[in-house]
Structures are given as C-alpha cells and as structure tokens.
Motif scaffolding. Structure first.
Motif, mmCIF file in Angstrom:
data_model
loop_
_atom_site.group_PDB
_atom_site.id
_atom_site.type_symbol
_atom_site.label_atom_id
_atom_site.label_comp_id
_atom_site.label_asym_id
_atom_site.label_seq_id
_atom_site.Cartn_x
_atom_site.Cartn_y
_atom_site.Cartn_z
ATOM 1 N N SER A 141 38.323 10.794 17.275
ATOM 2 C CA SER A 141 37.011 11.449 17.233
ATOM 3 C C SER A 141 36.367 11.549 18.609
ATOM 4 O O SER A 141 35.675 12.530 18.905
ATOM 5 N N VAL A 142 36.577 10.552 19.455
ATOM 6 C CA VAL A 142 35.997 10.576 20.807
ATOM 7 C C VAL A 142 36.564 11.737 21.615
ATOM 8 O O VAL A 142 35.842 12.477 22.296
ATOM 9 N N ILE A 143 37.884 11.930 21.529
ATOM 10 C CA ILE A 143 38.532 13.020 22.258
ATOM 11 C C ILE A 143 38.086 14.369 21.703
ATOM 12 O O ILE A 143 37.825 15.310 22.461
ATOM 13 N N ALA A 144 37.985 14.492 20.385
ATOM 14 C CA ALA A 144 37.523 15.738 19.775
ATOM 15 C C ALA A 144 36.103 16.069 20.231
ATOM 16 O O ALA A 144 35.790 17.229 20.554
ATOM 17 N N HIS A 145 35.229 15.063 20.272
ATOM 18 C CA HIS A 145 33.858 15.261 20.733
ATOM 19 C C HIS A 145 33.848 15.741 22.188
ATOM 20 O O HIS A 145 33.111 16.679 22.543
ATOM 21 N N ALA A 146 34.677 15.121 23.047
ATOM 22 C CA ALA A 146 34.735 15.509 24.457
ATOM 23 C C ALA A 146 35.261 16.936 24.610
ATOM 24 O O ALA A 146 34.789 17.701 25.464
ATOM 25 N N PHE A 147 36.228 17.318 23.778
ATOM 26 C CA PHE A 147 36.781 18.679 23.837
ATOM 27 C C PHE A 147 35.685 19.706 23.534
ATOM 28 O O PHE A 147 35.549 20.706 24.247
ATOM 29 N N PHE A 148 34.902 19.453 22.490
ATOM 30 C CA PHE A 148 33.821 20.384 22.144
ATOM 31 C C PHE A 148 32.758 20.420 23.241
ATOM 32 O O PHE A 148 32.195 21.483 23.524
ATOM 33 N N ALA A 149 32.478 19.273 23.843
ATOM 34 C CA ALA A 149 31.486 19.229 24.920
ATOM 35 C C ALA A 149 31.937 20.090 26.105
ATOM 36 O O ALA A 149 31.145 20.857 26.678
ATOM 37 N N LEU A 154 34.172 22.550 26.000
ATOM 38 C CA LEU A 154 34.219 23.936 25.552
ATOM 39 C C LEU A 154 32.841 24.581 25.651
ATOM 40 O O LEU A 154 32.698 25.719 26.118
ATOM 41 N N ARG A 155 31.813 23.852 25.244
ATOM 42 C CA ARG A 155 30.456 24.403 25.254
ATOM 43 C C ARG A 155 29.885 24.510 26.668
ATOM 44 O O ARG A 155 28.959 25.297 26.913
ATOM 45 N N GLU A 156 30.429 23.754 27.613
ATOM 46 C CA GLU A 156 30.031 23.912 29.009
ATOM 47 C C GLU A 156 30.549 25.227 29.579
ATOM 48 O O GLU A 156 29.939 25.804 30.478
#
Length: 204
Positions: free
Chosen positions: A112-120, A122-124
């Motif tokens: 979940s931590v890696i998935a959260h970082a990926f979305f962060a 992506l949104r940047e």
C-alpha cells in the motif's frame, strides 16, 4: 515515429565522435524494438562502428520521459510482475483513449505504501483531479485512490486493456533483450522503461 528526432536531447554529449543525427536515430530505433546488435549493424551502414554497450548508454543518458501535464478523462492503472536480473513489480498508468503511457515505475515489491507513492508521483506529473481511475480488485490500488480522494471504479477488461497491451510489449522487449539487464541496477532499468514509454507514445 510520429514525433521527430528533435525531441531527443543530447545534452550529455561532450566529445562524441558519432554524428548526433545517427545517435538520435540509434536511440529511436532501439527503443522502437530494434535489438542492440541490429542497431549497431545499422550504424555500420554509415561506416560508424560502436559497441552495443555504447548504444545502451546513449539511451540511458538521453533521459527520455513521457510528456507531462496531461489531463485525461480516464486513467487505467495496473501493476504486474516482470523479470529482469530478478523479479520486480511494474506499476503503470495509461490513458485508455490514446493508449499513451502517462507514468511508469519499477519497484522491488508491492504494498500500500508503494501504491500511495505511485499515485502521488503520477499526480505531480498530470492533472488527474477530474479523471476516473480504472483499477482491478487490488486492495492497495483501491486504498491509494481513496487516500488521494480520487474517483475510481473496478474494471477487469474494457478500457483497462490498454495497460495490458503496454505490459505485454514491455515483457516481450525485456525478455528479448534480457542481456541488457543481467547485471544492471533497478535505477538503470527504471530509466530504460521510462525511455521505452517515451518511444511507445511516439509510435501509437
């Protein structure tokens, strides 16, 4: 390629004996699917002799990336296992209307931590505030969407097939040129995959 050679910057070149036009052409051809050996053979047609590792280094140093600041209506998200020198998890975001890769990242594991970082990340790079994110039943992707306040829905097929096509081609390419990754680190492999994404977006 739909784009042109000018999109490949060679700012890393200092004293390179190879004409820049041939360097750019070699980078494009290799990322489009030509093996390093065949790319070297192409250079020999122009009476330029270079090692396969030299072409590989050109691709790495060119630091190519998919275009930023896109505003897609839908984003297909998925992750898959790929094998380079060892097993990695590849995360990808694709615009299902254009089939363009929006963002791609290689990770040693998945949670979940890696998935959260990926979305962060992506949104940047892209404005996804109004987009619908298409995910499968992954709990980590669902949790990341909720944490970022994103509109998402489950979709096992349909528009999510766009990201599956990207994964299939990446797996084909990394299998066919596995010697490029036999002794490399994850950062170099990640750079190659983002360069591949740049080329993919040029080709579709």
């Amino acid at each position: 390629f739909n784009g042109n050679l000018d999109e490949i910057a060679l700012g890393f070149v200092e004293r390179e004996a190879t004409p820049k036009l041939l360097m750019k052409l070699s980078i494009q051809l290799h990322l489009a699917g030509l093996s390093l050996s065949n790319t070297v053979s192409m250079l020999e047609l122009f009476r330029v002799s270079r090692a396969r590792s030299t072409v590989h280094n050109w691709v790495h140093k060119a630091d190519l990336r998919p275009e930023s600041d896109q505003n897609p209506d839908h984003v297909a998200i998925d992750k898959t296992v790929i094998r380079l020198d060892k097993q990695y998890w590849l995360y990808a975001a694709v615009d299902p209307e254009t089939n363009e890769v929006l963002y791609i990242r290689l990770e040693p594991t998945t949670n979940s931590v890696i998935a959260h970082a990926f979305f962060a990340e992506l949104r940047e790079k892209h404005d996804g505030s109004d987009a619908v994110f298409l995910i499968d039943g992954s709990h980590s992707l669902k949790d990341a969407c909720r944490r970022h306040g994103l509109d998402f829905r489950y979709e096992n097929h349909g528009n999510r097939n766009s990201v599956e096509r990207v994964f299939r081609e990446i797996k084909r390419r990394t299998t066919s040129i596995s010697n490029c990754f036999s002794n490399t680190n994850a950062e170099t492999a990640d750079d190659w995959l983002r360069s591949f994404s740049f080329a993919w977006n040029q080709l579709i």
